[in-house]
Design an enzyme around this catalytic site. Sequence first.
Site, PDB file in Angstrom:
ATOM      1  N   ARG A  72       0.826  -1.205   0.000  1.00  0.00           N
ATOM      2  CA  ARG A  72       0.000   0.000   0.000  1.00  0.00           C
ATOM      3  C   ARG A  72       0.865   1.261   0.000  1.00  0.00           C
ATOM      4  O   ARG A  72       0.511   2.256  -0.639  1.00  0.00           O
ATOM      5  CB  ARG A  72      -0.974   0.009   1.181  1.00  0.00           C
ATOM      6  CG  ARG A  72      -2.030  -1.062   1.100  1.00  0.00           C
ATOM      7  CD  ARG A  72      -2.850  -0.922  -0.180  1.00  0.00           C
ATOM      8  NE  ARG A  72      -3.845  -1.967  -0.238  1.00  0.00           N
ATOM      9  CZ  ARG A  72      -4.229  -2.567  -1.345  1.00  0.00           C
ATOM     10  NH1 ARG A  72      -3.716  -2.235  -2.504  1.00  0.00           N
ATOM     11  NH2 ARG A  72      -5.129  -3.508  -1.324  1.00  0.00           N
ATOM     12  N   GLU A 102       1.957   1.459  -3.509  1.00  0.00           N
ATOM     13  CA  GLU A 102       0.825   1.913  -4.311  1.00  0.00           C
ATOM     14  C   GLU A 102       0.614   3.419  -4.162  1.00  0.00           C
ATOM     15  O   GLU A 102       0.429   4.137  -5.158  1.00  0.00           O
ATOM     16  CB  GLU A 102      -0.444   1.171  -3.877  1.00  0.00           C
ATOM     17  CG  GLU A 102      -1.697   1.613  -4.604  1.00  0.00           C
ATOM     18  CD  GLU A 102      -2.940   0.939  -4.048  1.00  0.00           C
ATOM     19  OE1 GLU A 102      -3.779   0.567  -4.871  1.00  0.00           O
ATOM     20  OE2 GLU A 102      -3.076   0.800  -2.812  1.00  0.00           O
ATOM     21  N   SER A 148      15.593  15.919  -0.883  1.00  0.00           N
ATOM     22  CA  SER A 148      16.690  15.070  -0.449  1.00  0.00           C
ATOM     23  C   SER A 148      16.193  13.942   0.449  1.00  0.00           C
ATOM     24  O   SER A 148      15.378  14.160   1.341  1.00  0.00           O
ATOM     25  CB  SER A 148      17.722  15.897   0.319  1.00  0.00           C
ATOM     26  OG  SER A 148      18.723  15.050   0.845  1.00  0.00           O
TER      27      SER A 148
END
Length: 157
Positions: free
Chosen positions: A98, A101, A124
């Site tokens: 997840r 995703e 960064s």
Amino acid sequence: MTRQEVNELLSPILVELQEKKKEKGLTFEKIAEAIDRSELYTAAIFYGQAKPEEKDLEALSSVLNIPKDKLVAELGPSFFPLRGGLSSSPPTDPTLYRLHEAMTVYSMPIKEIINEKFGDGIMSAIDFRGAVERVEDPAGARVKITFDGKFLPFRRW
């Protein structure tokens, strides 16, 4: 990836850190408080993703009851993290999947917003802070993840 598979990728000292944490019933938050580091950075040490300083090793020795000399020998001046590589891509663990995703779906919008607000550059991951928080909500607890990285403009030459 199972916990056993992750442990097979970790060095024996990192597995020992994990085992001592569990044995003592400690959270990363409690260990972080004891070693005066952030919770996320502390967890990264336990996975070989961050380089602890000698003061960190001294504090970890005290908190986890692991000889300091052993920690210094394994995680001291000659240790350098091999960042990444602890998960397949895409990951199979539901939480990691997840997160993957969410970054897949929102990374381009985040990049565009960074560019609009800061210009041509990147955030960064070296000069970086992060946090994970639990936020109570009437509809159910929510996870709040903060990425706080220094903006680095691309140089023209």
